[in-house]
Design a protein around this motif. Structure first.
Motif, PDB file in Angstrom:
ATOM      1  N   LEU A 152     -28.016  17.027 -12.501  1.00  0.00           N
ATOM      2  CA  LEU A 152     -27.190  16.502 -11.418  1.00  0.00           C
ATOM      3  C   LEU A 152     -25.811  17.145 -11.338  1.00  0.00           C
ATOM      4  CD1 LEU A 152     -27.950  12.668 -11.744  1.00  0.00           C
ATOM      5  CD2 LEU A 152     -28.971  14.306 -10.146  1.00  0.00           C
ATOM      6  N   LEU A 153     -25.398  17.858 -12.386  1.00  0.00           N
ATOM      7  CA  LEU A 153     -24.058  18.424 -12.430  1.00  0.00           C
ATOM      8  C   LEU A 153     -23.946  19.667 -11.549  1.00  0.00           C
ATOM      9  CD1 LEU A 153     -23.476  17.990 -16.256  1.00  0.00           C
ATOM     10  CD2 LEU A 153     -22.308  16.735 -14.438  1.00  0.00           C
ATOM     11  N   GLU A 154     -22.758  20.254 -11.526  1.00  0.00           N
ATOM     12  CA  GLU A 154     -22.517  21.405 -10.653  1.00  0.00           C
ATOM     13  C   GLU A 154     -23.119  22.693 -11.203  1.00  0.00           C
ATOM     14  OE1 GLU A 154     -18.356  21.439  -8.908  1.00  0.00           O
ATOM     15  OE2 GLU A 154     -18.179  19.829 -10.403  1.00  0.00           O
ATOM     16  N   SER A 155     -23.072  22.874 -12.518  1.00  0.00           N
ATOM     17  CA  SER A 155     -23.611  24.107 -13.091  1.00  0.00           C
ATOM     18  C   SER A 155     -24.000  23.895 -14.541  1.00  0.00           C
ATOM     19  CB  SER A 155     -22.593  25.255 -12.987  1.00  0.00           C
ATOM     20  OG  SER A 155     -21.516  25.029 -13.866  1.00  0.00           O
ATOM     21  N   LEU A 156     -24.859  24.800 -15.025  1.00  0.00           N
ATOM     22  CA  LEU A 156     -25.306  24.796 -16.413  1.00  0.00           C
ATOM     23  C   LEU A 156     -25.150  26.206 -16.970  1.00  0.00           C
ATOM     24  CD1 LEU A 156     -28.540  23.150 -17.825  1.00  0.00           C
ATOM     25  CD2 LEU A 156     -27.962  25.512 -18.424  1.00  0.00           C
ATOM     26  N   THR A 157     -24.437  26.319 -18.089  1.00  0.00           N
ATOM     27  CA  THR A 157     -24.241  27.616 -18.739  1.00  0.00           C
ATOM     28  C   THR A 157     -25.012  27.631 -20.048  1.00  0.00           C
ATOM     29  OG1 THR A 157     -22.039  27.856 -17.784  1.00  0.00           O
ATOM     30  CG2 THR A 157     -22.570  29.243 -19.681  1.00  0.00           C
ATOM     31  N   ASN A 158     -25.958  28.556 -20.162  1.00  0.00           N
ATOM     32  CA  ASN A 158     -26.751  28.667 -21.374  1.00  0.00           C
ATOM     33  C   ASN A 158     -25.936  29.288 -22.501  1.00  0.00           C
ATOM     34  OD1 ASN A 158     -29.430  27.579 -21.272  1.00  0.00           O
ATOM     35  ND2 ASN A 158     -29.884  29.055 -19.652  1.00  0.00           N
ATOM     36  N   ALA A 159     -26.497  29.240 -23.724  1.00  0.00           N
ATOM     37  CA  ALA A 159     -25.791  29.753 -24.895  1.00  0.00           C
ATOM     38  C   ALA A 159     -25.498  31.242 -24.784  1.00  0.00           C
ATOM     39  CB  ALA A 159     -26.596  29.452 -26.157  1.00  0.00           C
ATOM     40  N   ASP A 160     -26.267  31.973 -23.964  1.00  0.00           N
ATOM     41  CA  ASP A 160     -26.033  33.412 -23.792  1.00  0.00           C
ATOM     42  C   ASP A 160     -24.979  33.708 -22.729  1.00  0.00           C
ATOM     43  OD1 ASP A 160     -27.305  32.864 -21.401  1.00  0.00           O
ATOM     44  OD2 ASP A 160     -29.015  34.178 -21.751  1.00  0.00           O
ATOM     45  N   GLY A 161     -24.406  32.656 -22.138  1.00  0.00           N
ATOM     46  CA  GLY A 161     -23.354  32.832 -21.146  1.00  0.00           C
ATOM     47  C   GLY A 161     -23.817  32.845 -19.714  1.00  0.00           C
ATOM     48  N   THR A 162     -25.113  32.770 -19.462  1.00  0.00           N
ATOM     49  CA  THR A 162     -25.648  32.753 -18.097  1.00  0.00           C
ATOM     50  C   THR A 162     -25.371  31.401 -17.448  1.00  0.00           C
ATOM     51  OG1 THR A 162     -27.418  34.263 -18.721  1.00  0.00           O
ATOM     52  CG2 THR A 162     -27.700  33.020 -16.671  1.00  0.00           C
ATOM     53  N   THR A 163     -24.726  31.415 -16.295  1.00  0.00           N
ATOM     54  CA  THR A 163     -24.404  30.180 -15.574  1.00  0.00           C
ATOM     55  C   THR A 163     -25.298  30.049 -14.340  1.00  0.00           C
ATOM     56  OG1 THR A 163     -22.105  30.183 -16.328  1.00  0.00           O
ATOM     57  CG2 THR A 163     -22.601  28.900 -14.343  1.00  0.00           C
ATOM     58  N   THR A 164     -25.883  28.879 -14.171  1.00  0.00           N
ATOM     59  CA  THR A 164     -26.796  28.614 -13.060  1.00  0.00           C
ATOM     60  C   THR A 164     -26.325  27.372 -12.320  1.00  0.00           C
ATOM     61  OG1 THR A 164     -28.619  29.460 -14.404  1.00  0.00           O
ATOM     62  CG2 THR A 164     -29.204  28.204 -12.433  1.00  0.00           C
ATOM     63  N   PRO A 165     -26.277  27.403 -10.991  1.00  0.00           N
ATOM     64  CA  PRO A 165     -25.886  26.197 -10.249  1.00  0.00           C
ATOM     65  C   PRO A 165     -26.952  25.117 -10.361  1.00  0.00           C
ATOM     66  CG  PRO A 165     -26.598  27.924  -8.749  1.00  0.00           C
ATOM     67  CD  PRO A 165     -26.530  28.550 -10.098  1.00  0.00           C
ATOM     68  N   MET A 166     -26.513  23.879 -10.472  1.00  0.00           N
ATOM     69  CA  MET A 166     -27.400  22.724 -10.467  1.00  0.00           C
ATOM     70  C   MET A 166     -27.193  21.956  -9.161  1.00  0.00           C
ATOM     71  SD  MET A 166     -29.346  22.634 -13.332  1.00  0.00           S
ATOM     72  CE  MET A 166     -29.713  24.328 -12.871  1.00  0.00           C
ATOM     73  N   LEU A 167     -27.493  20.669  -9.119  1.00  0.00           N
ATOM     74  CA  LEU A 167     -27.503  19.951  -7.840  1.00  0.00           C
ATOM     75  C   LEU A 167     -26.117  19.679  -7.282  1.00  0.00           C
ATOM     76  CD1 LEU A 167     -30.503  19.635  -8.521  1.00  0.00           C
ATOM     77  CD2 LEU A 167     -30.356  17.278  -7.718  1.00  0.00           C
ATOM     78  N   GLY A 168     -25.129  19.456  -8.146  1.00  0.00           N
ATOM     79  CA  GLY A 168     -23.784  19.203  -7.675  1.00  0.00           C
ATOM     80  C   GLY A 168     -23.550  17.821  -7.111  1.00  0.00           C
ATOM     81  N   VAL A 169     -24.403  16.856  -7.437  1.00  0.00           N
ATOM     82  CA  VAL A 169     -24.151  15.491  -6.968  1.00  0.00           C
ATOM     83  C   VAL A 169     -23.279  14.718  -7.944  1.00  0.00           C
ATOM     84  CG1 VAL A 169     -26.220  15.337  -5.566  1.00  0.00           C
ATOM     85  CG2 VAL A 169     -26.333  14.679  -7.951  1.00  0.00           C
ATOM     86  N   LEU A 170     -23.083  15.268  -9.143  1.00  0.00           N
ATOM     87  CA  LEU A 170     -22.081  14.754 -10.074  1.00  0.00           C
ATOM     88  C   LEU A 170     -21.085  15.870 -10.354  1.00  0.00           C
ATOM     89  CD1 LEU A 170     -24.032  12.804 -12.881  1.00  0.00           C
ATOM     90  CD2 LEU A 170     -22.662  11.837 -11.019  1.00  0.00           C
ATOM     91  N   PRO A 171     -19.786  15.567 -10.371  1.00  0.00           N
ATOM     92  CA  PRO A 171     -18.811  16.618 -10.677  1.00  0.00           C
ATOM     93  C   PRO A 171     -18.856  16.967 -12.164  1.00  0.00           C
ATOM     94  CG  PRO A 171     -17.706  14.498 -10.499  1.00  0.00           C
ATOM     95  CD  PRO A 171     -19.148  14.260 -10.115  1.00  0.00           C
ATOM     96  N   GLY A 172     -18.806  18.255 -12.461  1.00  0.00           N
ATOM     97  CA  GLY A 172     -18.777  18.647 -13.856  1.00  0.00           C
ATOM     98  C   GLY A 172     -19.725  19.788 -14.166  1.00  0.00           C
ATOM     99  N   HIS A 173     -19.589  20.285 -15.363  1.00  0.00           N
ATOM    100  CA  HIS A 173     -20.346  21.448 -15.806  1.00  0.00           C
ATOM    101  C   HIS A 173     -20.848  21.196 -17.230  1.00  0.00           C
ATOM    102  CE1 HIS A 173     -18.538  23.599 -12.377  1.00  0.00           C
ATOM    103  NE2 HIS A 173     -17.447  22.912 -12.703  1.00  0.00           N
TER     104      HIS A 173
END
Length: 448
Positions: free
Chosen positions: A342-363
């Motif tokens: 539900l958050l805005e983005s997810l960053t994996n341990a390797d540094g790759t950031t992927t957008p998520m749903l963005g219905v909750l503020p935060g990363h």
């Protein structure tokens, strides 16, 4: 009073092969035509998936704190009345934790077999077995089983090292085609192991000629006796026998995300929704299935969204349906991985950031080690809900928590519970039967 042959499979530590041996034993007896019920000690989602595949029946949790002693007794009595064999897999080492596997075995008088990985070990095997057997007098130790044995001669040395009075239950060799693969958070999910049934059958074959394969002693499991009011959703350890529950979710339609990304679901939780009168359906965000328009509430459980982040980000139909559900003001309850989705983005341990749903503020930032692990509870207006937390990630959000979980043996604050409009989200995985009224309120949107 119900009775049934029963065995508790424990070990001196994690990583000894408890799940492999328990699953092999369940598969062996199932192939003999027996009805096998397996239970898992403590909070766990991954081992039960393997054990369910092996036994052919849902695997429920037993824990003297999270589930409660009287509810554990009731679950065991119900299983004993229907099954030909009960197997209980322990957690970590036999004496680890409060309460421990040893506490559970002692409480219900279930004989214990300790699985000991004998790799790189000889006579010390006997010392380890002696310590497990004599550390506490109230634990009904039956014997020991040697896992990952190097040769028949090695097995003979291990058996000869056992102290008098401790039964040798046999051994199994180390084999790559029997061992179960694992990663962070535990074993691979059953559906992800393509040759799982082949592995289980090979392990069952290897166990078939050992003493462990015989039926264990019969244990009597007596249900609790105290009555309970139908309107009183008691904690399971309150000493009262569960009775008819009010249908607090009558008319509700709860859609549950369920696939390889969202799979950390207790069978007992879904059973409770049904008992409370809810209609339960499932949808798969990984398959880009939308949440049904008719759903009155959504449940987004934990799992591995970090392993499927790119796919989840591409699947617009599923994402838009969850956004539309929340925008309509209908309740959403999200746990751990469900919250990350539900958050805005997810960053994996390797540094790759992927957008998520963005219905909750935060990363969210994934880490390489546990950031939280252990039992926790929520104390809300409707009482206490037990559960646990385990995750490798850290969330940064401007939201102010409406509540913090507490820890049963620590004054340190537990997981935050966030509320944003109709959404309630937390890292904590709740065991809903511990408080049915609290559960119903979550899906009605008025728990806090």
């Amino acid at each position: 009073m119900a009775q049934c042959p029963a065995l508790f499979i424990s070990a001196p530590a994690s990583g000894q092969g408890k799940t492999t041996i328990t699953a092999a034993l369940a598969r062996h007896h199932r192939r003999q035509g027996r009805r096998v019920r397996v239970f898992k000690t403590g909070p766990d989602f991954l081992d039960p998936m393997i054990l369910e595949r092996a036994s052919g029946a849902p695997v429920l949790s037993l824990d003297l704190w999270m589930v409660g002693e009287s509810a554990c007794r009731e679950l065991l009595a119900q299983a004993a009345a229907q099954a030909d064999l009960i197997l209980i897999e322990g957690v970590m080492g036999l004496y680890d934790g409060t309460p421990s596997s040893a506490d559970l075995a002692a409480a219900f008088g279930v004989p214990v077999v300790a699985v000991i990985s004998a790799q790189a070990m000889a006579q010390t095997f006997g010392a380890v077995a002696f310590g497990l057997a004599h550390y506490r007098d109230d634990v009904p130790m039956r014997g020991v089983f040697a896992n990952r044995v190097g040769s028949p001669r090695h097995a003979q040395m291990l058996e000869a090292a056992l102290p008098p009075g401790l039964e040798w239950m046999g051994s199994i060799a180390s084999a790559a085609d029997i061992e179960l693969p694992d990663r962070h958070l535990g074993l691979h999910q059953a559906a992800e192991i393509a040759d799982l049934d082949k592995r289980l059958d090979k392990a069952a074959d290897a166990l078939a000629c050992t003493p462990l394969a015989g039926l264990p002693p019969v244990v009597q499991f007596g249900p609790t006796q105290a009555p309970v009011s139908a309107s009183d959703p008691l904690r399971p350890d309150s000493g009262a026998r569960p009775g008819p529950l009010p249908r607090l979710l009558e008319g509700a339609h709860i859609a549950v995300a369920r696939d390889a990304a969202f799979s950390f679901i207790y069978p007992a939780n879904l059973a409770l929704l049904d008992t409370l009168g809810a209609r339960v359906s499932f949808f798969s965000p990984l398959a880009d299935e939308p949440a049904p328009d008719t759903a009155t509430a959504l449940y987004l459980p934990g799992g591995y969204p970090e392993l499927h982040a790119a796919t989840l980000a591409r699947n617009a139909r599923a994402a838009d349906s969850v956004r539309a559900h929340a925008a309509a003001g209908k309740p959403v309850f999200a746990e751990c991985g469900g919250m990350l989705y539900l958050l805005e983005s997810l960053t994996n341990a390797d540094g790759t950031t992927t957008p998520m749903l963005g219905v909750l503020p935060g990363h969210v930032q994934m880490r390489t080690r546990f950031t939280a692990l252990g039992m926790q509870q929520l104390d809300g207006p409707l009482g206490t809900m037990t559960g646990h937390t385990f995750h490798y990630s850290h969330v940064s959000t401007p939201l102010t928590p409406v509540l913090h979980a507490t820890r049963p043996q620590s004054d340190a604050a537990g997981e935050a519970v966030y509320r944003s409009g109709p959404i309630v989200a937390t890292y904590m995985h709740s065991y809903w039967p511990s408080n049915p009224a609290f559960t119903a309120a979550l899906f009605h949107g008025n728990a806090f």
